[in-house]
Design an enzyme around this catalytic site. Structure first.
Site, PDB file in Angstrom:
ATOM      1  N   ASN A   1      -4.929  -1.621  -0.719  1.00 25.50           N
ATOM      2  CA  ASN A   1      -4.462  -3.057  -0.089  1.00 25.50           C
ATOM      3  C   ASN A   1      -3.162  -2.914   0.124  1.00 25.50           C
ATOM      4  O   ASN A   1      -2.239  -2.808  -0.733  1.00 25.50           O
ATOM      5  CB  ASN A   1      -4.662  -4.178  -1.087  1.00 25.50           C
ATOM      6  N   TRP A   2      -2.753  -2.573   1.311  1.00 29.61           N
ATOM      7  CA  TRP A   2      -1.490  -2.143   2.066  1.00 29.61           C
ATOM      8  C   TRP A   2      -0.493  -3.362   1.762  1.00 29.61           C
ATOM      9  O   TRP A   2       0.647  -3.028   1.965  1.00 29.61           O
ATOM     10  CB  TRP A   2      -1.624  -1.511   3.309  1.00 29.61           C
ATOM     11  N   LYS A   3      -0.818  -4.545   1.726  1.00 25.88           N
ATOM     12  CA  LYS A   3      -0.264  -5.741   1.664  1.00 25.88           C
ATOM     13  C   LYS A   3       0.821  -5.866   3.025  1.00 25.88           C
ATOM     14  O   LYS A   3       0.124  -5.265   4.109  1.00 25.88           O
ATOM     15  CB  LYS A   3       0.910  -5.712   0.505  1.00 25.88           C
TER      16      LYS A   3
ATOM     17  N   GLY B   1       1.910  -4.264  -9.358  1.00 25.53           N
ATOM     18  CA  GLY B   1       3.394  -3.972  -8.734  1.00 25.53           C
ATOM     19  C   GLY B   1       4.553  -3.983  -9.824  1.00 25.53           C
ATOM     20  O   GLY B   1       5.374  -3.667  -9.653  1.00 25.53           O
TER      21      GLY B   1
ATOM     22  N   GLU C   1      -1.300 -12.832  -5.061  1.00 28.58           N
ATOM     23  CA  GLU C   1      -0.296 -13.273  -4.362  1.00 28.58           C
ATOM     24  C   GLU C   1      -0.468 -14.456  -3.552  1.00 28.58           C
ATOM     25  O   GLU C   1       0.574 -15.329  -3.286  1.00 28.58           O
ATOM     26  CB  GLU C   1       0.410 -11.854  -3.564  1.00 28.58           C
TER      27      GLU C   1
ATOM     28  N   GLY D   1      -3.004  -1.053  -4.633  1.00 28.89           N
ATOM     29  CA  GLY D   1      -1.673  -1.751  -4.025  1.00 28.89           C
ATOM     30  C   GLY D   1      -0.785  -0.229  -3.524  1.00 28.89           C
ATOM     31  O   GLY D   1      -0.956   0.475  -2.636  1.00 28.89           O
ATOM     32  N   GLY D   2       0.261  -0.483  -4.328  1.00 32.55           N
ATOM     33  CA  GLY D   2       1.366   0.365  -4.059  1.00 32.55           C
ATOM     34  C   GLY D   2       0.815   1.933  -3.718  1.00 32.55           C
ATOM     35  O   GLY D   2       1.344   2.596  -2.706  1.00 32.55           O
TER      36      GLY D   2
ATOM     37  N   GLU E   1      -7.603  -7.947 -11.774  1.00 31.50           N
ATOM     38  CA  GLU E   1      -6.089  -7.654 -11.625  1.00 31.50           C
ATOM     39  C   GLU E   1      -5.232  -8.696 -12.349  1.00 31.50           C
ATOM     40  O   GLU E   1      -4.892  -9.656 -12.153  1.00 31.50           O
ATOM     41  CB  GLU E   1      -5.758  -7.822 -10.085  1.00 31.50           C
TER      42      GLU E   1
ATOM     43  N   SER F   1      -1.216  -1.544 -10.643  1.00 29.83           N
ATOM     44  CA  SER F   1      -0.635  -0.276 -11.002  1.00 29.83           C
ATOM     45  C   SER F   1      -1.433   0.825 -11.348  1.00 29.83           C
ATOM     46  O   SER F   1      -1.134   1.851 -12.090  1.00 29.83           O
ATOM     47  CB  SER F   1       0.488  -0.469 -12.106  1.00 29.83           C
TER      48      SER F   1
ATOM     49  N   HIS G   1      -6.313 -13.044  -3.756  1.00 25.55           N
ATOM     50  CA  HIS G   1      -5.428 -12.291  -4.339  1.00 25.55           C
ATOM     51  C   HIS G   1      -4.294 -13.056  -5.107  1.00 25.55           C
ATOM     52  O   HIS G   1      -3.977 -14.115  -4.810  1.00 25.55           O
ATOM     53  CB  HIS G   1      -4.721 -11.077  -3.427  1.00 25.55           C
TER      54      HIS G   1
HETATM   55  P1  PGA Z   1      -0.489  -2.329  -7.278  1.00 25.47           P
HETATM   56  O1  PGA Z   1      -1.088  -3.860  -6.522  1.00 25.47           O
HETATM   57  O2  PGA Z   1      -1.518  -1.383  -7.212  1.00 25.47           O
HETATM   58  O3  PGA Z   1       0.576  -2.135  -6.421  1.00 25.47           O
HETATM   59  O4  PGA Z   1      -0.252  -2.771  -8.721  1.00 25.47           O
HETATM   60  C1  PGA Z   1      -2.387  -3.913  -6.806  1.00 25.47           C
HETATM   61  C2  PGA Z   1      -2.955  -5.352  -5.961  1.00 25.47           C
HETATM   62  O5  PGA Z   1      -2.169  -6.188  -5.675  1.00 25.47           O
HETATM   63  O6  PGA Z   1      -3.933  -5.295  -5.422  1.00 25.47           O
END
Ligand code: PGA
Length: 250
Positions: free
Chosen positions: A9-11, A172, A96, A232-233, A166, A211, A94
């Site tokens: 997930n590149w956001k 993050g 966010e 994500g990251g 999650e 993470s 998600h």
């Molecule tokens: P992260 O994000 O790996 O940076 O914690 C995961 C996500 O939001 O799907």
């Protein structure tokens, strides 16, 4: 045996050129026996990504979808449009989206239904906030997020979906759930579904997100109910992401 999936997930990161470089590096680094890989770039890079993926083994996913099919919904993107540009997967719910854009569980369920109706595989994200965990409400929160989807779409709908657990406090933050904490919640999710349909519960893939890195992926993916990761990251760095995929590939 459930085949593992690793989704990136590149956001809202990167340029068009950076996204192309990342995709090329990921394709080049995958082995023939790699776990299923899904890349979720920003909407505007989906068509480019599809061309670069060239119909190969890496699947394309989007980060969100509109619950409506078409019409006067400025700024929104429908499931049919995502399908049209080559998506096979889409994230729904998600944390966010839930926290920053006010998406409640009913809207998430409607997005889930919209994705399914166009033949997209929804990756349904669920998870508790830190205060909810500290108040002992983790299971109640996750159960209600799941129940909103099964209430609208039925349990069989989850059979064609992927779930991502999650914990919001791990996203993050560099603070990962322990393998034991992840397994505990994945088992809870599977058991809750088993109460309604044992076969679907046994087959559904439940990814862990929050993470995940090359250094912790292997021990998380070794848990019996963890079927891969939503990254994500670490999905923005080809080497790191490829190490995570390798950890899921056995
Ligand atoms: P992260 O994000 O790996 O940076 O914690 C995961 C996500 O939001 O799907």
């Amino acid at each position: 045996m459930r085949a593992k999936i690793v989704a990136g997930n590149w956001k809202m990161h990167g340029t068009r050129a950076e996204s192309a470089t990342l995709i090329d590096a990921i394709i080049a680094g995958l082995r023939a026996d790699s776990a299923q890989c899904v890349l979720c770039p920003p909407f505007v890079y989906l068509s480019d990504a599809w061309r670069l993926l060239r119909g190969g083994s890496v699947a394309l996913g989007a980060q969100d979808v509109c619950a409506e099919t078409h019409g006067a919904f400025t700024g929104e993107v429908s499931a049919a449009m995502l399908k049209d540009v080559g998506c096979q997967y889409v994230l729904v719910g998600h944390s966010e989206r839930r926290a920053l854009y006010g998406e409640d569980s009913l809207l998430v369920a409607r997005k889930f239904a919209a994705a399914l109706s166009r033949g997209l595989t929804p990756i349904l994200c669920v998870g508790e906030q830190l205060a909810e965990r500290e108040a002992g409400r983790t299971r109640e929160v996750v159960a209600s997020q799941l129940d909103a989807v099964t209430g609208l779409c039925g349990v069989p709908a989850l059979g064609t979906a992927v779930i991502a657990y999650e914990p919001v406090w791990a996203i993050g933050t560099g603070r990962t759930a322990t393998p034991g904490q992840a397994q505990d919640m994945h088992e809870f999710i599977r058991q809750r579904m088993a109460g309604q349909d044992a076969k679907i519960a046994a087959d559904v893939r439940i990814l862990y997100g929050g993470s995940v890195k090359a250094g912790n992926a292997r021990e998380l993916f070794a848990m019996p109910d963890v079927d891969g990761g939503l990254i994500g990251g670490a999905s923005l760095k080809a080497d790191e992401f490829l190490s995570i995929v390798a950890a899921a590939s056995g």
